[in-house]
Enzyme design. Sequence first.
Site, PDB file in Angstrom:
ATOM      1  N   ASP A  98       0.830  -1.210   0.000  1.00  0.00           N
ATOM      2  CA  ASP A  98       0.000   0.000   0.000  1.00  0.00           C
ATOM      3  C   ASP A  98       0.858   1.251   0.000  1.00  0.00           C
ATOM      4  O   ASP A  98       1.996   1.258   0.475  1.00  0.00           O
ATOM      5  CB  ASP A  98      -0.955   0.002   1.193  1.00  0.00           C
ATOM      6  CG  ASP A  98      -0.222  -0.109   2.531  1.00  0.00           C
ATOM      7  OD1 ASP A  98       0.805  -0.817   2.591  1.00  0.00           O
ATOM      8  OD2 ASP A  98      -0.677   0.495   3.516  1.00  0.00           O
ATOM      9  N   GLU A 174       0.474  -1.448   5.732  1.00  0.00           N
ATOM     10  CA  GLU A 174       1.496  -0.809   6.558  1.00  0.00           C
ATOM     11  C   GLU A 174       1.196   0.670   6.776  1.00  0.00           C
ATOM     12  O   GLU A 174       1.450   1.217   7.856  1.00  0.00           O
ATOM     13  CB  GLU A 174       2.876  -0.992   5.911  1.00  0.00           C
ATOM     14  CG  GLU A 174       4.053  -0.629   6.803  1.00  0.00           C
ATOM     15  CD  GLU A 174       4.530   0.803   6.633  1.00  0.00           C
ATOM     16  OE1 GLU A 174       5.493   1.189   7.325  1.00  0.00           O
ATOM     17  OE2 GLU A 174       3.957   1.550   5.811  1.00  0.00           O
TER      18      GLU A 174
END
Length: 454
Positions: A98, A174
């Site tokens: 991400d 994350e």
Amino acid sequence: MADGLLETAIGAGISPEDVKAISDAIDIEELTKLVLDLSNIYSPSTGEAEASAFVHEWMSREGFRPLSVGAVPHRQNVIGSFGGHGPGKNLLFTAHLDTESEPADPVVREKTKRPSGTVNREWKECWLEDGKFYGYAVANDRGPMSCMLMAAKALKKAGYELSGRMYLTACPGECGPEPIEERGGIDYMGKEIGAHYMFHHGGVAPDFAIAAEGTDFGVTWLGCGGAMFRIRIYGESIFRPLLKAPRATADHPSPIYKLGPVIEALHAWSLDYEKLNAYHAKGGSSLPKATISSVQAGFPYSGGTEVAAIYVSCDLSPKQKAAQVLHELEAVMRSLPGLEFEVEPVNVSHGYEADDEEVAPLVTGIDIAVQSVLDTPVEIAKPVYSSMWRDHNVFNMHRVPAVTFGPVRWRPTPEDFFKCTLMYALTALAVCGRAEGDVKALAGKTVYGDNPFD
């Protein structure tokens, strides 16, 4: 390679011939293409499915036996492996799928971004210009992810067999977000759905771990956590025609009017917070900060409110606990007269650090790799890289010595990624060791030194 570097390399079983062989196996054009192909997949937190599938397909095509595991079908961790032919140490590389992005929800976007803030090309596009990479996904974190993948391919291509396992992991979540209030539940989960979930369910058993992220080729084994606290201020909502407005805002019955002095007091506390909680250690410096990240008070169509809420976000050094901040915020609020309030944490992730002695073999391997490529010893990373959450925290939390280490963070070049790929491969070779019967050793090349990680 200078004489001192040669001695260091020999001490870890790495020779100048190894450096050349692995370097020759890295195709910089292929690496650049992988960076751009992977980074140009739009992959915000909660929307990592396409990037996850891309990495799985790449690992499968290159023979790294990928496994996908996830708490939900559209947010899968991908785990590949290379080596594992002997009793060597296992080294896990992790990078996240991400990337921070502009809010997808138009309501949230309108309330948090000025009109010009959503037209930045780098949110969704990555490209190479004047020899430098542009685009947020390259730096965070699919450029370093590409380096870790290509490092394993280079070792394989050059004919090296590793004794220990080299795990390659690509994880969602994350960057966040974190579940909170009406936007709660698994759909908004961040860290727990990524590397943390992968650690428990991904079939990995690492001795060491590297969070592959940009550190300007520095290394740190510290990481900050973070917490968000909600401070509710209570007051009265009085029908406007009946209101007798006081001259002093502090005497106004609405909690909205009490926000001014609260904000001033919290800001003064945050300045001391940075100074009092700085943490300096052998593995780096954590400089935690605190800010007011949101204010919510009523609804425009409701006519008034009895509750105003301020949300305070703060970093937590490896030595801090959320309880400390809770007590401090309560003390700040008590110092303001006449307030009815409530303070509570709504999200908490503590920071962690590796034990200096336990992480030393990994740091030695990285140092050998850096010296072999840059002709200079590895340095401790800048405090910014040990003052944020990165997924090495997950492994240090579980007593697996871990660091974060990687290439130039801002505007990296293909050459930066080439060097990083070579460093990752050399580190893996040093840490995991050579399997008995390694074709490079059988080719008549002398392999110097014992594996210092045994």
